[in-house]
Design a protein around this motif. Sequence first.
Motif, PDB file in Angstrom:
ATOM      1  N   ALA A 174       0.320  -1.425  -0.088  1.00 56.57           N
ATOM      2  CA  ALA A 174      -0.218   0.143   0.034  1.00 56.57           C
ATOM      3  C   ALA A 174       1.038   1.156   0.384  1.00 56.57           C
ATOM      4  O   ALA A 174       0.474   1.966  -0.516  1.00 56.57           O
ATOM      5  CB  ALA A 174      -0.799  -0.126   1.365  1.00 56.57           C
ATOM      6  N   ALA A 175       1.699   1.142   0.658  1.00 57.79           N
ATOM      7  CA  ALA A 175       2.973   2.535   1.039  1.00 57.79           C
ATOM      8  C   ALA A 175       3.293   2.812  -0.840  1.00 57.79           C
ATOM      9  O   ALA A 175       3.687   3.535  -1.734  1.00 57.79           O
ATOM     10  CB  ALA A 175       3.864   2.412   1.244  1.00 57.79           C
ATOM     11  N   LEU A 176       3.853   1.581  -1.244  1.00 55.46           N
ATOM     12  CA  LEU A 176       4.674   1.644  -2.314  1.00 55.46           C
ATOM     13  C   LEU A 176       3.834   2.627  -3.285  1.00 55.46           C
ATOM     14  O   LEU A 176       3.786   3.029  -4.019  1.00 55.46           O
ATOM     15  CB  LEU A 176       5.878   0.374  -2.692  1.00 55.46           C
ATOM     16  CG  LEU A 176       6.427   0.121  -2.375  1.00 55.46           C
ATOM     17  CD1 LEU A 176       7.136  -1.060  -2.863  1.00 55.46           C
ATOM     18  CD2 LEU A 176       7.546   1.049  -1.586  1.00 55.46           C
ATOM     19  N   ARG A 177       2.607   1.907  -3.297  1.00 51.98           N
ATOM     20  CA  ARG A 177       1.234   2.064  -4.459  1.00 51.98           C
ATOM     21  C   ARG A 177       0.933   3.875  -4.574  1.00 51.98           C
ATOM     22  O   ARG A 177       0.819   4.310  -4.604  1.00 51.98           O
ATOM     23  CB  ARG A 177       0.072   1.751  -3.966  1.00 51.98           C
ATOM     24  CG  ARG A 177       0.315   0.033  -4.920  1.00 51.98           C
ATOM     25  CD  ARG A 177      -0.920  -0.865  -5.190  1.00 51.98           C
ATOM     26  NE  ARG A 177      -2.295  -0.285  -5.986  1.00 51.98           N
ATOM     27  CZ  ARG A 177      -1.929  -0.634  -7.158  1.00 51.98           C
ATOM     28  NH1 ARG A 177      -1.495  -1.292  -7.742  1.00 51.98           N
ATOM     29  NH2 ARG A 177      -2.762  -0.171  -8.242  1.00 51.98           N
ATOM     30  N   GLU A 178       1.346   4.237  -3.201  1.00 52.88           N
ATOM     31  CA  GLU A 178       1.014   5.628  -2.475  1.00 52.88           C
ATOM     32  C   GLU A 178       1.869   6.840  -3.079  1.00 52.88           C
ATOM     33  O   GLU A 178       1.651   7.896  -3.823  1.00 52.88           O
ATOM     34  CB  GLU A 178       1.035   6.254  -1.125  1.00 52.88           C
ATOM     35  CG  GLU A 178      -1.126   5.898  -0.438  1.00 52.88           C
ATOM     36  CD  GLU A 178      -0.605   5.655   0.399  1.00 52.88           C
ATOM     37  OE1 GLU A 178      -0.233   6.609   0.880  1.00 52.88           O
ATOM     38  OE2 GLU A 178      -1.728   5.596   1.652  1.00 52.88           O
ATOM     39  N   VAL A 179       3.159   6.348  -3.254  1.00 56.71           N
ATOM     40  CA  VAL A 179       4.283   6.988  -3.541  1.00 56.71           C
ATOM     41  C   VAL A 179       3.760   6.813  -5.570  1.00 56.71           C
ATOM     42  O   VAL A 179       4.700   7.732  -5.603  1.00 56.71           O
ATOM     43  CB  VAL A 179       5.444   6.090  -2.571  1.00 56.71           C
ATOM     44  CG1 VAL A 179       6.982   6.540  -4.114  1.00 56.71           C
ATOM     45  CG2 VAL A 179       5.577   6.396  -1.434  1.00 56.71           C
ATOM     46  N   ALA A 180       3.951   6.102  -5.154  1.00 56.96           N
ATOM     47  CA  ALA A 180       3.837   5.918  -7.270  1.00 56.96           C
ATOM     48  C   ALA A 180       2.854   6.675  -7.907  1.00 56.96           C
ATOM     49  O   ALA A 180       3.107   7.314  -8.910  1.00 56.96           O
ATOM     50  CB  ALA A 180       3.462   4.283  -7.782  1.00 56.96           C
ATOM     51  N   GLU A 181       1.276   6.080  -7.457  1.00 57.37           N
ATOM     52  CA  GLU A 181       0.215   7.221  -7.920  1.00 57.37           C
ATOM     53  C   GLU A 181       1.007   8.636  -7.452  1.00 57.37           C
ATOM     54  O   GLU A 181       0.439   9.322  -8.314  1.00 57.37           O
ATOM     55  CB  GLU A 181      -1.035   6.695  -7.013  1.00 57.37           C
ATOM     56  CG  GLU A 181      -1.232   4.918  -7.688  1.00 57.37           C
ATOM     57  CD  GLU A 181      -1.941   4.592  -7.101  1.00 57.37           C
ATOM     58  OE1 GLU A 181      -2.733   4.943  -5.631  1.00 57.37           O
ATOM     59  OE2 GLU A 181      -2.795   3.582  -7.196  1.00 57.37           O
ATOM     60  N   HIS A 182       1.219   9.421  -6.414  1.00 55.00           N
ATOM     61  CA  HIS A 182       1.556  10.551  -5.686  1.00 55.00           C
ATOM     62  C   HIS A 182       2.606  10.722  -7.479  1.00 55.00           C
ATOM     63  O   HIS A 182       2.361  12.490  -7.900  1.00 55.00           O
ATOM     64  CB  HIS A 182       2.098  10.260  -5.052  1.00 55.00           C
ATOM     65  CG  HIS A 182       2.448  11.760  -4.235  1.00 55.00           C
ATOM     66  ND1 HIS A 182       2.188  13.121  -3.983  1.00 55.00           N
ATOM     67  CD2 HIS A 182       4.122  12.788  -4.501  1.00 55.00           C
ATOM     68  CE1 HIS A 182       2.744  13.905  -4.028  1.00 55.00           C
ATOM     69  NE2 HIS A 182       4.218  13.647  -4.163  1.00 55.00           N
ATOM     70  N   CYS A 183       3.265  10.149  -7.424  1.00 64.10           N
ATOM     71  CA  CYS A 183       5.145  10.832  -8.555  1.00 64.10           C
ATOM     72  C   CYS A 183       4.134  10.454 -10.186  1.00 64.10           C
ATOM     73  O   CYS A 183       4.614  11.145 -10.236  1.00 64.10           O
ATOM     74  CB  CYS A 183       6.398   9.765  -8.484  1.00 64.10           C
ATOM     75  SG  CYS A 183       6.429   9.885  -7.191  1.00 64.10           S
ATOM     76  N   ALA A 184       2.978   9.668  -9.888  1.00 66.44           N
ATOM     77  CA  ALA A 184       2.212   9.912 -11.278  1.00 66.44           C
ATOM     78  C   ALA A 184       1.485  10.987 -12.204  1.00 66.44           C
ATOM     79  O   ALA A 184       0.960  10.746 -12.538  1.00 66.44           O
ATOM     80  CB  ALA A 184       1.924   8.553 -11.578  1.00 66.44           C
ATOM     81  N   LEU A 185       0.939  11.904 -10.831  1.00 65.89           N
ATOM     82  CA  LEU A 185       0.214  12.743 -10.915  1.00 65.89           C
ATOM     83  C   LEU A 185       0.784  13.855 -11.741  1.00 65.89           C
ATOM     84  O   LEU A 185       2.231  14.548 -11.594  1.00 65.89           O
ATOM     85  CB  LEU A 185      -0.068  13.717  -9.505  1.00 65.89           C
ATOM     86  CG  LEU A 185      -0.655  12.301  -9.055  1.00 65.89           C
ATOM     87  CD1 LEU A 185      -0.902  13.639  -7.346  1.00 65.89           C
ATOM     88  CD2 LEU A 185      -2.287  12.282  -8.898  1.00 65.89           C
ATOM     89  N   PRO A 186      -0.484  14.371 -12.579  1.00 67.90           N
ATOM     90  CA  PRO A 186       0.107  15.254 -13.443  1.00 67.90           C
ATOM     91  C   PRO A 186       0.718  16.317 -12.949  1.00 67.90           C
ATOM     92  O   PRO A 186       0.671  16.741 -11.345  1.00 67.90           O
ATOM     93  CB  PRO A 186      -1.266  16.025 -14.173  1.00 67.90           C
ATOM     94  CG  PRO A 186      -2.285  14.508 -14.584  1.00 67.90           C
ATOM     95  CD  PRO A 186      -1.641  13.676 -12.627  1.00 67.90           C
ATOM     96  N   GLY A 187       1.582  17.160 -13.241  1.00 68.12           N
ATOM     97  CA  GLY A 187       2.802  18.074 -12.469  1.00 68.12           C
ATOM     98  C   GLY A 187       3.767  17.765 -11.342  1.00 68.12           C
ATOM     99  O   GLY A 187       5.019  18.629 -11.255  1.00 68.12           O
ATOM    100  N   ASN A 188       4.066  16.899 -11.106  1.00 63.40           N
ATOM    101  CA  ASN A 188       4.969  15.884 -10.786  1.00 63.40           C
ATOM    102  C   ASN A 188       6.276  15.382 -11.415  1.00 63.40           C
ATOM    103  O   ASN A 188       5.632  15.062 -12.472  1.00 63.40           O
ATOM    104  CB  ASN A 188       4.791  14.664 -10.071  1.00 63.40           C
ATOM    105  CG  ASN A 188       4.353  15.288  -8.364  1.00 63.40           C
ATOM    106  OD1 ASN A 188       3.622  16.366  -7.809  1.00 63.40           O
ATOM    107  ND2 ASN A 188       3.041  14.459  -7.974  1.00 63.40           N
TER     108      ASN A 188
END
Length: 336
Positions: A174-188
């Motif tokens: 769950a932690a890794l998915r949160e990080v990956a999805e955060h980094c994949a957000l537009p603008g990041n």
Amino acid sequence: MSLGEPLDVVGIGNAMVDVLLRADDAVVDGLGIVKGAMTLVDTQRATELAAMVELLGGADEMTPGGSVANTMLGIAALGARAGYMGRVCADGLGDLFVADMAAHGVTQATARASRDDPTGRCTVVITPDGERTMSTYLGASAGFAPADVDWDMVGRARTVLLEGYLWDPTAARAALREVAEHCALPGNECRVALSLSDSFCVERHRREFIDMVERCTDVLFANAAELKALYQTEDLDEALAAVQGQVDIASVTLSASGAVLVTPDEMVEVPVEPVDEVVDRTGAGDLYAAGVLYGLARGYDLELCGRLGSVAAAEVISHVGTRPLVPLDELAAELL
């Protein structure tokens, strides 16, 4: 907002201590483990293995590590800025891990568990052909959870490398998915790199890895067996065609045949760096990834990134252990 200096690569992985033992195939058979594979073991089995290692004369080397930790150490040794997140116990092995990473220049956000949750260790049996067979006791590392993510460190990272092995514990996944999805957000602008870690790991989590590759991953690290497991094929060319276009770069190691770096537009073949003798393959893939990520951080072309990976891997397989004996920055300088 991030307060510190930018970090070229931040890795999140199982914080382990590697226990290395040189032995022949008969020992591997006697221990009842699958040669060349990584097998997860529980506390009882870890205790049994520790006793067996002592009966065989003790470990040849005991070194803080874990797959992504090894990669971060390699990146720091090459001269880039590396960071690491993991979880160890507030015990002697945990102290050793934290002090060693710091001594090698890796910025850390390493969570500390209580003493009833021991630091993880990986017992690695190295056979005369250089193959490594791993029995991994996750210990405290398996407790990595979303609360352990240092978001300031993520914000400072230009690339975050996620360890496939951490998909086994639910909270860590769950932690890794949160990080990956955060980094994949537009603008990041943080790039997400994923290491598939092991073909058995891929088989356990294939659907989630496929989802990660398609939605969140910019750079994928795999060996041939892992990539074929991901796409459920025995044909390497078919697997390479399947991954092409799914990520910006797929770095696929092919053992003695070298490696190939795959982009949507090309496949760049990278030969192996010659060595006099393959002594221990432990950490070869980790150090290869270090060379590639270092090259990408410096903006080098794919061929040079691959060659840096090959040089780093060649150094580490020429001796026992995952730590380079020759400074990697000096080896890299010879290519640049």
